[in-house]
Design a protein around this motif. Structure first.
Motif, mmCIF file in Angstrom:
data_model
loop_
_atom_site.group_PDB
_atom_site.id
_atom_site.type_symbol
_atom_site.label_atom_id
_atom_site.label_comp_id
_atom_site.label_asym_id
_atom_site.label_seq_id
_atom_site.Cartn_x
_atom_site.Cartn_y
_atom_site.Cartn_z
ATOM 1 N N GLU A 38 2.846 -5.217 -0.803
ATOM 2 C CA GLU A 38 4.047 -6.586 -1.110
ATOM 3 C C GLU A 38 4.613 -6.877 0.245
ATOM 4 O OE1 GLU A 38 6.451 -9.011 -1.761
ATOM 5 O OE2 GLU A 38 5.056 -8.731 -3.453
ATOM 6 N N ARG A 39 4.651 -8.066 0.519
ATOM 7 C CA ARG A 39 5.416 -8.530 2.138
ATOM 8 C C ARG A 39 6.910 -8.143 1.794
ATOM 9 N NH1 ARG A 39 7.583 -13.552 2.366
ATOM 10 N NH2 ARG A 39 6.767 -13.624 4.653
ATOM 11 N N HIS A 40 7.433 -8.459 0.755
ATOM 12 C CA HIS A 40 8.784 -8.281 0.418
ATOM 13 C C HIS A 40 9.230 -6.542 0.613
ATOM 14 C CE1 HIS A 40 8.930 -12.307 -1.072
ATOM 15 N NE2 HIS A 40 9.611 -12.365 -0.439
ATOM 16 N N SER A 41 10.235 -6.294 1.188
ATOM 17 C CA SER A 41 10.795 -5.039 1.410
ATOM 18 C C SER A 41 11.408 -4.152 0.266
ATOM 19 C CB SER A 41 12.003 -4.999 2.417
ATOM 20 O OG SER A 41 13.102 -5.576 1.652
ATOM 21 N N GLU A 42 11.553 -5.063 -1.114
ATOM 22 C CA GLU A 42 11.769 -4.173 -2.472
ATOM 23 C C GLU A 42 11.582 -5.078 -3.388
ATOM 24 O OE1 GLU A 42 16.095 -3.511 -1.831
ATOM 25 O OE2 GLU A 42 16.463 -5.452 -1.904
ATOM 26 N N VAL A 153 -14.547 -5.784 -0.170
ATOM 27 C CA VAL A 153 -13.546 -6.901 0.533
ATOM 28 C C VAL A 153 -12.777 -5.983 1.692
ATOM 29 C CG1 VAL A 153 -11.637 -8.297 0.389
ATOM 30 C CG2 VAL A 153 -13.151 -7.916 -1.587
ATOM 31 N N THR A 154 -12.740 -6.245 2.681
ATOM 32 C CA THR A 154 -12.097 -5.872 3.983
ATOM 33 C C THR A 154 -10.834 -6.597 4.177
ATOM 34 O OG1 THR A 154 -14.326 -5.048 4.969
ATOM 35 C CG2 THR A 154 -12.213 -5.107 6.277
ATOM 36 N N ALA A 155 -9.866 -5.968 4.164
ATOM 37 C CA ALA A 155 -8.573 -6.679 4.269
ATOM 38 C C ALA A 155 -7.680 -6.212 5.523
ATOM 39 C CB ALA A 155 -7.595 -6.579 3.111
ATOM 40 N N GLU A 156 -7.116 -7.140 6.106
ATOM 41 C CA GLU A 156 -5.946 -6.861 7.171
ATOM 42 C C GLU A 156 -4.670 -6.576 6.652
ATOM 43 O OE1 GLU A 156 -8.384 -9.474 7.852
ATOM 44 O OE2 GLU A 156 -9.942 -7.891 8.353
ATOM 45 N N LEU A 157 -3.992 -5.660 7.195
ATOM 46 C CA LEU A 157 -2.577 -5.607 6.791
ATOM 47 C C LEU A 157 -1.731 -5.301 7.718
ATOM 48 C CD1 LEU A 157 -3.154 -2.698 3.707
ATOM 49 C CD2 LEU A 157 -3.411 -4.997 3.670
ATOM 50 N N LEU A 158 -0.379 -5.809 7.542
ATOM 51 C CA LEU A 158 0.644 -5.884 8.519
ATOM 52 C C LEU A 158 1.870 -5.073 8.159
ATOM 53 C CD1 LEU A 158 2.031 -6.696 11.316
ATOM 54 C CD2 LEU A 158 2.682 -8.740 9.750
ATOM 55 N N ASP A 159 2.290 -4.108 8.520
ATOM 56 C CA ASP A 159 3.701 -3.605 8.202
ATOM 57 C C ASP A 159 4.655 -4.452 9.026
ATOM 58 O OD1 ASP A 159 5.962 -1.750 8.532
ATOM 59 O OD2 ASP A 159 4.596 0.109 8.022
ATOM 60 N N ARG A 160 5.531 -4.853 8.180
ATOM 61 C CA ARG A 160 6.377 -6.041 8.686
ATOM 62 C C ARG A 160 7.435 -5.376 9.479
ATOM 63 N NH1 ARG A 160 6.244 -11.141 6.487
ATOM 64 N NH2 ARG A 160 8.567 -11.176 6.188
ATOM 65 N N ALA A 161 7.832 -4.146 9.094
ATOM 66 C CA ALA A 161 8.838 -3.474 9.875
ATOM 67 C C ALA A 161 8.528 -2.971 11.304
ATOM 68 C CB ALA A 161 9.635 -2.252 9.072
#
Length: 542
Positions: A38-42, A153-161
């Motif tokens: 989930e892109r949001h932090s909470e 499925v291969t997915a790319e993830l980003l840690d937004r912090a």
């Protein structure tokens, strides 16, 4: 060049709001490892999406979270009905409806009841239980891209912090990423429907004096019609925290920034009919009421759920409930395929089952908004389609899909609700005694197929045991009646066979999501052959 894979999971869920968290909860209950990002932090801080209907609460009951949800919702437990008034302080007012369940009549249809629990209170409960069941849930993590092939499925993830990037490989991807779903758009899946219907700004505020004006009118929502204060007022704690939905007209050039604290305070005071009411604005968020349904619910190994595949006006609280029920339908099918007791073709039934329900429900939500004259919506009511909201909540049916013998010509949502046990409908609720313990029929349906046979249906239960073993399918089987041989005894002399539309020697096969998949009104000369064919077709084993 091979891509480095940092994580491997059977199911990846994109989106951690109500539908994503419900998907995690249901998969966790079924023992399926998964990762949710989930892109949001909470979880959500905004009190919205508060109406949880009978069917949703039944699902949460079986998943073991109903009690905690009701505890989280206790502050609004006494709020009922929709009020319409010129101003709160004025005398011109009427109840659009006063009670959701007057006289408690719905108890004969369900072991659960409606629950008013705002999204900001519900999501933490779902999160806690989903993690307790082993869900790997990562907030502040965004799915930035994906590609699929025949195996996954291969997915790319980003840690937004931190800005760190990683790659995850999943057998399946569930997109619960909202109405502007980047995943849906990337798949090129279009949408049908009337589009945007109206727009509101949801304003959260504190006003201790407002409780005195409201008095004992503990409503779910109040529609205010004063032109200077038009909107919908919703209590958060019945004391000092409130939400006001005020009409917003972006088509006239209005922006969110135009809704200053001063403007919002003046609007709320006009709605209340109290010119000097002390108001503190604590937040605002835009939202759009629309009627849209995706043209497809999946593409390859990617499945969409919730707002990613359907949008509908909030009147009736149909949107979030429909999304949670999407998740429940999909979860058992993913578990069956991943568990090896269903063929991959079972997943092809997800869209054909759920899309007609969403399309019809969205249309009814729009009609209900017009009938209630929801602030900001100028459409005239018509069609007479809201005579029985229970039909929308409990009465919808699947006319095609993982079923045998469904009536393809039957309406997706009937005009009047009736629990009949027909193929494609939710299995009727009956109270039963199982080894001295009181259970609902609905409590039996979660992990496996379930065969329920009438008091003279022992040939069906014996055949079911043999067929399940032969096919490698987990199945629970029960003889229902009052004899000593029966596994389940209906309470109060209730007639199981009549409730489920079968004779004493008949039987029904119920899916893990509680929908009747097959039914025989009586005995058969070849019960094993009949069940072998039915189970193979339902589970795409042929």
């Amino acid at each position: 060049m091979n891509t480095q894979i940092d994580d491997r999971v059977p199911v990846l869920i994109a989106g951690g709001s109500l539908v994503g968290l419900s998907t995690s909860l249901f998969l966790g209950r079924l023992g399926i490892p998964h990762l949710l990002v989930e892109r949001h932090s909470e979880t959500s801080r905004h009190p919205r999406g508060r109406g949880n209907n009978l069917r949703t609460m039944e699902l949460f009951r079986v998943a073991g979270v109903e009690g905690d949800i009701r505890e989280a919702a206790s502050v609004l437990a006494d709020n009922h009905g929709i009020l319409q008034a010129h101003t709160l302080a004025g005398g011109e007012q009427e109840w659009l409806f006063r009670e959701i369940d007057p006289g408690g009549a719905l108890a004969r249809f369900s072991p659960s009841g409606w629950c008013l629990c705002s999204q900001n209170d519900l999501e933490p409960v779902l999160l806690q239980h989903a993690r307790r069941l082993g869900g790997d849930i990562r907030f502040g993590t965004e799915l930035t891209g994906f590609r699929q092939d025949g195996d996954g499925v291969t997915a790319e993830l980003l840690d937004r912090a931190s800005g760190g990037r990683s790659t995850v490989r999943a057998d399946y991807l569930v997109a619960a990423d909202g109405p502007r779903s980047p995943i849906r758009e990337r798949l090129g899946i279009g949408q049908s429907g009337r589009g945007d219907l109206f727009h509101n700004i949801s304003v959260t505020f504190r006003a201790k004096g407002l409780a005195e004006v409201v008095g004992d009118r503990l409503f779910i929502a109040c529609y205010l019609t004063n032109p200077q204060g038009a909107g919908a007022l919703l209590p958060v704690d019945n004391r000092e925290k409130w939400v006001f939905h005020t009409p917003w007209h972006p088509e006239r050039g209005e922006t969110v920034e135009d809704f200053t604290d001063e403007r919002c305070i003046a609007h709320i005071r006009a709605a209340a009919g109290v010119p000097d009411l002390e108001v503190e604005i604590t937040g605002r968020a835009p939202w759009h009421a629309a009627e849209r349904v995706a043209d497809r619910y999946s593409s390859g190994r990617v499945f969409l759920a919730g707002d990613a595949v359907h949008e509908m006006p909030p009147t009736g609280a149909f949107g979030s409930n429909t999304g949670i029920q999407d998740a429940h339908n999909l979860a058992w099918k993913l578990a069956a395929v991943l568990g090896g007791w269903a063929g991959p073709g079972l997943l092809d039934s997800y869209g054909p089952e759920r899309r007609p329900v969403a399309a019809e429900t969205a249309a009814r939500a729009a009609v209900r908004s017009a009938e209630h004259k929801h602030p900001g919506f100028d459409a005239a009511p018509g069609g007479g389609r809201q005579t029985n909201v229970l039909s929308v909540a409990l009465g919808y049916r699947y006319t095609t899909g993982a079923l045998v013998g469904a009536d393809g010509s039957a309406p997706t949502i009937p005009e009047r609700f009736a629990a009949t046990g027909e193929v494609g409908t939710r299995a009727p609720h009956l109270w039963l005694s199982r080894a001295g313990v009181r259970v609902s029929t609905l409590d039996l349906f979660e992990r496996h197929l379930v065969l329920l046979a009438g008091p003279d249906g022992s040939a069906w239960t014996a055949a079911a045991e043999r067929v399940a073993k032969e096919l490698g399918v987990p199945l629970d089987r029960y003889l229902v009646g009052s004899s000593p041989e029966a596994d389940l005894a209906p309470e109060g002399g209730a007639d199981f066979a009549a409730a489920y539309g079968v004779g004493a020697a008949g039987a029904v096969l119920v899916r893990p999501d509680g929908f009747v998949a097959w039914r025989s009104e009586g005995a058969s000369g070849a019960p094993e052959a009949v069940l072998h064919t039915a189970m193979s077709e339902i589970l795409a084993l042929t």
